[in-house]
Design a protein around this motif. Structure first.
Motif, mmCIF file in Angstrom:
data_model
loop_
_atom_site.group_PDB
_atom_site.id
_atom_site.type_symbol
_atom_site.label_atom_id
_atom_site.label_comp_id
_atom_site.label_asym_id
_atom_site.label_seq_id
_atom_site.Cartn_x
_atom_site.Cartn_y
_atom_site.Cartn_z
ATOM 1 N N MET A 1 1.546 1.840 -3.621
ATOM 2 C CA MET A 1 0.351 2.251 -4.376
ATOM 3 C C MET A 1 -0.065 3.684 -4.045
ATOM 4 O O MET A 1 -0.584 4.404 -4.898
ATOM 5 C CB MET A 1 -0.811 1.285 -4.098
ATOM 6 N N ASN A 2 0.176 4.098 -2.803
ATOM 7 C CA ASN A 2 -0.275 5.424 -2.369
ATOM 8 C C ASN A 2 0.844 6.460 -2.351
ATOM 9 O O ASN A 2 0.648 7.582 -1.870
ATOM 10 C CB ASN A 2 -0.892 5.327 -0.970
ATOM 11 N N MET B 1 -9.218 -0.048 0.907
ATOM 12 C CA MET B 1 -8.541 -0.578 -0.279
ATOM 13 C C MET B 1 -8.994 -2.008 -0.570
ATOM 14 O O MET B 1 -9.090 -2.423 -1.727
ATOM 15 C CB MET B 1 -7.027 -0.538 -0.086
ATOM 16 N N ARG C 1 -4.736 -2.608 -7.445
ATOM 17 C CA ARG C 1 -5.643 -2.814 -6.310
ATOM 18 C C ARG C 1 -6.409 -4.118 -6.450
ATOM 19 O O ARG C 1 -6.545 -4.869 -5.478
ATOM 20 C CB ARG C 1 -6.622 -1.634 -6.207
ATOM 21 N N LEU D 1 0.831 -1.207 0.000
ATOM 22 C CA LEU D 1 0.000 0.000 0.000
ATOM 23 C C LEU D 1 0.864 1.255 0.000
ATOM 24 O O LEU D 1 0.458 2.289 -0.558
ATOM 25 C CB LEU D 1 -0.940 0.001 1.213
ATOM 26 N N GLY E 1 -2.234 8.150 -4.633
ATOM 27 C CA GLY E 1 -3.098 7.008 -4.864
ATOM 28 C C GLY E 1 -4.438 7.339 -5.485
ATOM 29 O O GLY E 1 -4.666 8.435 -6.029
ATOM 30 N N LEU F 1 -3.315 1.830 -11.136
ATOM 31 C CA LEU F 1 -3.609 1.721 -9.710
ATOM 32 C C LEU F 1 -4.800 0.806 -9.458
ATOM 33 O O LEU F 1 -4.789 -0.011 -8.538
ATOM 34 C CB LEU F 1 -3.888 3.108 -9.118
#
Length: 447
Positions: A294-295, A400, A346, A291, A299, A342
């Protein structure tokens, strides 16, 4: 303090009138020792009193509209109310077009006969877990109010309203923890359902892919009751026994940097559950570290927030809370291709987490890693950003995942409020809230 569930039970037994509870809530909102002016952006005192009086007559003739008919609840300032602008804790939208219709959840509350006492204050546009609002002021956390600690956000006013008796339950939103964080910091229970269970029509968005509508109340049954009113399909509570529970405790991310109060309450809660016979499994769950990647540039939340705010943020940046504007502007650096990647990341991440959790009844973790800091300690912009990220760190995992989660109090009486989080995968809401009730009983928070 009477809970929403207890008040409903009293009404159904014919032992109370809804007017008693609504009048008490309205008095609390006017109490000079409390902060009603900071808790609410709009009040509906006259309408709430009238609704409660009408409900009293219905209860007397056994024609109640629902189990909460006439009981006082609040709604976050993200929900449309017909003929009023929806300001979302901002000054930017003060002169916005009035809403043409109620938000779906507001209509659900009206049809249930709820006495809506007002719209509650919040972090501007719901984009922070701290609850600070420079436009309308920030209501202090009811725990040691003289310290002027944050209430948590973004559903700040919602939590303070419940904690201070200005309503028995509150409707909020949760994009990264905005129901669970203030519930944890204010000693309350907060439930974030699987997002698609609650219709979000008429709710001002932050990030449509992560937004959900949740509830705050004093205990699990009250959250379940309020959820059953706003959801199309009420959850059916199940009989569960802790001695048959298998709970996973992630060893990555969520246990890092706990302060002394949280660590103490967490250890006590774990010991209680083990004594009750629950099987607790330490699960590496190293996927949670992904995470951070991803962020890293804001994000999905930042990208989707920028799509909504772009025009206003470019034309009137001075109208925003600077701390919110910085987060919104991060989304300008992300392209449509970035967003597509993204979402793919996810989806793959969700699949792996769901597989890892397949043999467990729920995840356990501290809701937030530290108790509520003082407002004064967050005046520095860098400190604000660091603490905000810390507050959102654990709760945002479940958004998420597109799962469900509930935070309930796990601290000892008189100690700083600390939340214990139970969480599960998409659509597992009924089992989750049933396990939460069993955990709450074990912790002896409610008899």
């Amino acid at each position: 303090m009477t809970t929403l569930w207890q008040a409903s039970q009293q009404l159904q037994a014919g032992n109370a009138s809804p007017e008693v509870f609504t009048e008490s809530a309205l008095r609390a909102a006017q109490d000079p020792l409390k902060e009603g002016d900071l808790v609410f952006t709009t009040r509906y005192a006259t309408q709430a009193a009238q609704q409660s009086t009408a409900a009293s007559a219905r209860w007397q003739t056994q024609q109640a509209l629902s189990a909460i008919d006439g009981l006082p609840v609040s709604i976050k300032d993200l929900f449309d109310v017909q003929s009023e602008p929806t300001t979302a804790g901002s000054h930017l939208l003060l002169n916005a077009e009035p809403a043409a219709a109620n938000a779906h959840v507001v209509d659900r509350l009206h049809h249930a006969g709820a006495a809506i006492v007002g719209k509650t204050n919040m972090t501007e546009f719901a984009f922070s877990g701290l609850g600070i609002n420079p436009h309308y002021g920030t209501p202090a956390n009811p725990w040691r109010r003289e310290d002027k600690r944050i209430p948590g956000g973004s559903s700040s006013g919602a939590a303070v309203a419940v904690a201070d008796g200005m309503c028995l339950g509150a409707i909020g939103t949760d994009t990264g923890g905005s129901v669970r964080i203030p519930a944890a910091l204010c000693g309350l229970t907060g439930f974030k359902p699987t997002a698609n269970r609650i219709n979000q029509v008429g709710t001002l968005p932050l990030s449509a892919s992560l937004d959900s509508i949740g509830v705050i109340a004093h205990d699990v049954r009250s959250c379940w009751l309020l959820d059953s009113v706003i959801a199309e399909q009420p959850l059916e509570l199940q009989q569960v026994e802790l001695r048959s529970a298998r709970f996973a405790i992630p060893q990555t991310r969520v246990l890092e940097g706990l302060d002394e109060d949280v660590a103490l309450a967490w250890k006590h809660a774990i010991a209680v559950l083990e004594q009750a016979g629950a099987t607790l499994i330490a699960l590496p769950l190293e996927e949670l570290d992904e995470l951070n990647i991803m962020n890293a540039r804001g994000g999905i939340t930042a990208y989707e927030a920028w799509q909504w705010h772009q025009q206003s943020a470019l034309a009137q940046p001075e109208a925003y809370d600077p701390q919110v504007l910085v987060r919104v502007q991060r989304g300008s650096l992300l392209t449509e291709q970035d967003a597509s990647e993204l979402h793919q990341q996810r989806k793959a991440w969700q699949h792996r987490i769901n597989s890892a959790l397949a043999d467990f009844d729920a995840l356990l973790m501290p809701t937030v890693p530290r108790i509520a800091p003082t407002l004064a300690s967050l005046e520095d912009a860098q400190q604000y950003m660091e603490v905000n990220a810390l507050m959102l760190r654990n709760t945002s995992v479940i958004n998420m995942l597109d799962g469900c989660a509930l935070s309930l109090p796990c601290h000892q009486t008189g100690s700083a409020p600390v939340g214990l989080s139970l969480a599960s995968v998409h659509g597992d809401d009924a089992r989750l809230i049933s396990w939460s009730l069993a955990v709450e009983t074990a912790l002896n928070w409610r008899s």
